[in-house]
Design an enzyme around this catalytic site. Sequence first.
Site, short mmCIF file in Angstrom:
data_model
loop_
_atom_site.label_atom_id
_atom_site.label_comp_id
_atom_site.label_asym_id
_atom_site.label_seq_id
_atom_site.Cartn_x
_atom_site.Cartn_y
_atom_site.Cartn_z
N CYS A 155 0.83 -1.21 0.00
CA CYS A 155 0.00 0.00 0.00
C CYS A 155 0.87 1.26 0.00
CB CYS A 155 -0.92 -0.01 1.22
SG CYS A 155 -1.95 1.45 1.34
N CYS A 173 -0.54 4.09 2.16
CA CYS A 173 -0.35 3.92 3.61
C CYS A 173 1.12 4.16 4.00
CB CYS A 173 -0.71 2.51 4.05
SG CYS A 173 -2.20 1.85 3.32
N ASP A 174 2.05 3.66 3.21
CA ASP A 174 3.44 3.58 3.65
C ASP A 174 4.44 4.44 2.87
OD1 ASP A 174 2.60 1.70 5.51
OD2 ASP A 174 2.89 0.03 4.12
#
Length: 320
Positions: free
Chosen positions: A132, A135-136
Amino acid sequence: MTKRQLTIIGAGPAGLTAAIFGRRAGLDVLVLEKGMAGGQINITAGIENYPGFKLAGGMELGKIFREHAEKFGPEFMECSVESVSFRDGNKTVVTNKGTIETCALIIASGASFVKSGCKGEDEFAGRGVSYCAVCDGAFFTDAPVAVIGGGDSAVEEADYLARFASKVYVIHRGDEFRARKSVVDRALANPKIETVMNSVVEEIAGGDLVERVIARNGKSGKTREIPVDGVFVYVGSAPNLGFLTNESGVKRAGNGRIITDGKMETSVKGVFAAGDVREKYLRQVVTAAGDGATAAAAAGEYLSKIGTLPDLKQRQHITA
Ligand code: NAP
């Protein structure tokens, strides 16, 4: 046990659109969702091919879909679907919060990213390996990263990662990308992105954290060590259908996705599928929404044909 008219598994673009159309057609609609409504778009950086939104954040669009569906008053239930069974016209959905008998069912449980299967992928999950970028990605500010894959997800997310990373290597096993040309052209124009074609990542290696990937070129046979701090795996997706066994009678394609007709009806009457769980040509937010609308309309038609619309006043509470 509770009895419902239309139950929808999944609250992504397909499920939420089905809920809107079902409620607008006057049906009793129950939407089952495991996590946050919105589905995969919640972890998509940007969507620029959904009409009406020139560029929307994935999470933002998911929230708008949910709010739009809520306006029409379907019931939402946060639960995990464990199994479904269809016998003698009865449709039963077993969840961790109780059992539901439903007259019609729409399966819109979406798909999840799959692993590449290379050495080190599991070992470094959460220590540099991610699925992701949204997200990261920010964890890799000014650091080099690799993206594995050559589809829309890989190339789009590489472009997103280039906002943070010092360098993004897109490592693809083929000699041309499967991603749409417009997406590829934009990524290739980005000076931070370098493509590594005809190459398979054999290993993700490092110490406590990821330090490098080892990729083998399928044409030359040579291996190349690429120093990276992060590896983002985007090698496709598989349908979320752990609750659907062969005994259900729902026919599936070789890739596990559900086969439907043009009305989104599966091989079991009154059971419909919409969105990424379905075998189809184009898996996009816009086609998921279209599937959801069709499935809800067809479910309404099915319900009126069989004439078994339950008395809504007799709805019981779900019991475990
Ligand atoms: P995809 O289109 O199936 O692409 C998967 C890619 O990973 C392919 O390039 C494939 O290589 C490669 N691959 C598969 N297994 C591999 C392995 N074990 N090791 C290395 N590489 C591997 O998957 P996706 O990109 O996740 O897209 C899924 C669907 O969502 C598609 O229909 C896509 O169009 C759609 N999507 C749309 C958008 C958008 O419109 N904004 C964004 C993302 C995704 P080969 O090409 O050699 O098979």
